[in-house]
Design a protein around this motif. Structure first.
Motif, mmCIF file in Angstrom:
data_model
loop_
_atom_site.group_PDB
_atom_site.id
_atom_site.type_symbol
_atom_site.label_atom_id
_atom_site.label_comp_id
_atom_site.label_asym_id
_atom_site.label_seq_id
_atom_site.Cartn_x
_atom_site.Cartn_y
_atom_site.Cartn_z
ATOM 1 N N ALA A 1 0.832 -1.212 0.000
ATOM 2 C CA ALA A 1 0.000 0.000 0.000
ATOM 3 C C ALA A 1 0.864 1.259 0.000
ATOM 4 N N GLU A 2 1.988 1.227 0.737
ATOM 5 C CA GLU A 2 2.823 2.420 0.851
ATOM 6 C C GLU A 2 3.525 2.771 -0.459
ATOM 7 N N ILE A 3 3.735 1.797 -1.323
ATOM 8 C CA ILE A 3 4.410 2.080 -2.598
ATOM 9 C C ILE A 3 3.451 1.847 -3.777
ATOM 10 N N ALA A 4 2.138 1.862 -3.485
ATOM 11 C CA ALA A 4 1.155 1.526 -4.523
ATOM 12 C C ALA A 4 1.230 2.476 -5.710
ATOM 13 N N LEU A 5 1.424 3.757 -5.446
ATOM 14 C CA LEU A 5 1.463 4.718 -6.560
ATOM 15 C C LEU A 5 2.691 4.473 -7.439
ATOM 16 N N GLU A 6 3.831 4.155 -6.815
ATOM 17 C CA GLU A 6 5.040 3.843 -7.581
ATOM 18 C C GLU A 6 4.827 2.592 -8.430
ATOM 19 N N LEU A 7 4.180 1.576 -7.855
ATOM 20 C CA LEU A 7 3.888 0.348 -8.599
ATOM 21 C C LEU A 7 2.948 0.629 -9.770
ATOM 22 N N ALA A 8 1.939 1.469 -9.534
ATOM 23 C CA ALA A 8 0.989 1.809 -10.603
ATOM 24 C C ALA A 8 1.704 2.529 -11.749
ATOM 25 N N GLU A 9 2.647 3.418 -11.408
ATOM 26 C CA GLU A 9 3.383 4.156 -12.441
ATOM 27 C C GLU A 9 4.265 3.217 -13.261
ATOM 28 N N HIS A 10 4.925 2.287 -12.587
ATOM 29 C CA HIS A 10 5.747 1.323 -13.337
ATOM 30 C C HIS A 10 4.860 0.488 -14.266
ATOM 31 N N ALA A 11 3.681 0.073 -13.781
ATOM 32 C CA ALA A 11 2.769 -0.721 -14.611
ATOM 33 C C ALA A 11 2.296 0.086 -15.819
ATOM 34 N N ARG A 12 2.042 1.371 -15.614
ATOM 35 C CA ARG A 12 1.579 2.219 -16.729
ATOM 36 C C ARG A 12 2.687 2.428 -17.747
ATOM 37 N N LEU A 13 3.892 2.754 -17.250
ATOM 38 C CA LEU A 13 4.990 3.090 -18.153
ATOM 39 C C LEU A 13 5.624 1.867 -18.810
ATOM 40 N N ALA A 14 5.280 0.665 -18.306
ATOM 41 C CA ALA A 14 5.760 -0.551 -18.974
ATOM 42 C C ALA A 14 5.107 -0.727 -20.335
#
Length: 517
Positions: free
Chosen positions: A51-64
């Motif tokens: 949860a604490e790094i969810a936004l970072e994970l979402a950005e990596h998923a988008r930019l992949a």
């Protein structure tokens, strides 16, 4: 150059170099790196800790730039939006909800959840009219929203409307949520809806109706594995006991629920119910402890990031200070609340603060300044769609005119305030304002109208079990009866209200009857 400055300069250059190198990579290679980063982070961080790094994970998923990653992006956006809401990063929550709702891979359920979270962020941020609009637009526009989403949208609209003072509309939404919660088969949601119904009835229905609704909410909450909703029900019981004048029970219940929050480590619930305890203590006359508890609650709200709620409680503390004649401290507290409003940009209760500043100016005898502040508060009430508070402001302005001896203006102001309050469904303040109008009529010789209006107010307040204003209304009726020549009835009314009269009202009654009571 000293070591700290040199280190900062090095880090700054390093960041620039890193960004420049990133931009030089071909798009496909950048996407591959984001894909690798996503996998590495997911491998390194367990599911429960993401949860604490969810936004970072979402950005990596988008930019992949991989369509197969879209469900993961949405899941992490949802986690990030929930985290932003829970930590009161409300602007970020709204941005994330908008991304989810517009995402091409979002399901209807994703969009419903995003709209609900958007409305919740608007409500938490004091954007009450926007929250109501979001809920009602979604209820009318989503293709057959699921029962759980319908219930949640109705309950969010209920909360925002209740805060606007639109109690009848709030109750309508709460009642509409009830069958939706049942259809969803969600016992937790059903208990929360029952509590919303009780909260919407409070102060606007007979006490037995409020008590029955609370008993129903308590019965539903008692069967739940979590007891946080039961704590909320107990909090509403404390407010109910205070409303009906059972102040010892109100204080005991509020202290019980505060102790439960402390034991559960629920800092958010604790902050809210410290305010309830302070309210109960103030109503019971323990003003020194109430002030201390308000200060503790405000500090807890600030620590939790609940700045909008902190500004509300600062205004409530200031009201208590005004009631006890501590005008300078009250004004300092209100200016502190205004500073929080300007810091956060959450304007939803700016009018209440300006109104309290107006009350302080009126008590200092500065009627022109009071008129300016009440007029500004009225503009805020109309801007924010707070219909009941609009009625309050009109009544304040009428009171200033009354204090200045401008009886025609006061009569028009009280009549306008009563009309708005009746439309808003605030029946308690409607009758109080009508009683003030009747006092003007008593002074201008319209005694028959004044008597019937005051009797209606007394009957309503007695039926409500309202202990604060009933003795005052009875005293005003006694004065009206005396001026109409009905001395025997006036003396009997004076005898009935005497034990519970405030010293100031007692002095006014002495003056009207021409002798000490």
């Amino acid at each position: 150059m000293g070591a700290p400055a040199a280190e900062q300069a090095y880090l700054f250059r390093h960041a620039l170099l890193r960004d420049a190198a990133y931009q030089l990579l071909p798009p496909a290679q950048r996407a591959d790196l984001h894909s690798l980063a996503l996998g590495a982070l997911e491998s390194a961080v367990p599911e429960g800790g993401r949860a604490e790094i969810a936004l970072e994970l979402a950005e990596h998923a988008r930019l992949a730039d991989n369509p197969d990653f879209a469900p993961r992006e949405l899941r992490y956006l949802g986690l990030a939006s929930r985290g932003a809401l829970d930590s009161f990063r409300l602007e970020q929550a709204r941005v994330l909800c908008a991304r989810i709702a517009a995402h091409p891979a979002a399901s209807q359920s994703d969009r419903e959840q995003a709209v609900c979270s958007l409305a919740e962020s608007q409500w938490l941020d004091g954007r009450l009219a926007e929250a109501v609009h979001s809920c009602e637009t979604a209820l009318g526009g989503l293709p057959a929203p699921q029962a759980a989403a319908r219930a949640r949208l109705h309950t969010l609209a209920c909360k925002a409307l209740r805060e606007q003072g639109r109690h009848d509309a709030a109750l309508a939404h709460a009642r509409a949520a009830e069958p939706a919660a049942v259809a969803a088969g969600d016992a937790d949601l059903s208990a929360r809806v029952a509590l919303d119904i009780a909260s919407s009835l409070r102060g606007h229905a007979a006490p037995e109706q409020v008590r029955h609704a609370l008993d129903h909410a308590a019965a539903l909450a008692a069967n739940l594995p979590r007891n946080n909703i039961l704590r909320r029900v107990l909090s509403q019981y404390a407010l109910h006991w205070a409303d009906v004048g059972d102040l010892a029970r109100a204080r005991e219940t509020a202290e019980q629920v505060v102790a439960l929050h402390r034991a559960a480590g629920d800092r958010f619930g604790l902050a809210a119910d410290l305010c309830v305890l302070a309210f109960a203590l103030a109503r019971g006359g323990n003003l020194a402890r109430a002030t201390t508890i308000y200060r503790e609650a405000i500090a807890a709200l600030r620590a939790n990031g609940q700045l909008r709620r902190a500004q509300i409680e600062l205004a409530n503390l200031a009201s208590l200070l005004l009631d006890t004649g501590q005008l300078m401290e009250a004004e300092a507290t209100l200016n502190e609340a205004l500073a929080v409003i300007h810091e956060t940009g959450t304007l939803g209760h700016e009018g209440m603060v300006l109104g309290n500043l107006g009350s302080a100016a009126r008590r200092r005898g500065n009627l022109e300044r009071a008129r300016e502040l009440f007029t500004a508060a009225l503009g805020c009430a109309r801007r924010d769609g707070m219909r009941a508070f609009e009625g309050h402001c009109l009544a304040y302005l009428a009171e200033v005119a009354d204090n200045a001896g401008q009886l025609d203006e006061a009569e028009r102001g009280y009549a306008a305030a009563a009309e708005v309050l009746e439309q808003a469904g605030d029946r308690l303040l409607f009758h109080i304002v009508r009683a003030n109008l009747a006092i003007v009529w008593t002074r201008t010789g319209r005694l028959a109208e004044a008597e019937s209006t005051l009797r209606a107010a007394v009957d309503f307040l007695r039926a409500q079990g309202e202990s604060r204003f009933l003795p005052w209304a009875m005293a005003q009726l006694a004065v009206c009866l005396l001026r109409a020549g009905n001395r025997e009835a006036a003396l009997e009314m004076r005898r009935q209200c005497l034990p519970d009269l405030e010293p100031r009202d007692r002095a006014e009654l002495d003056a009207a009857f021409g002798q000490p009571v």
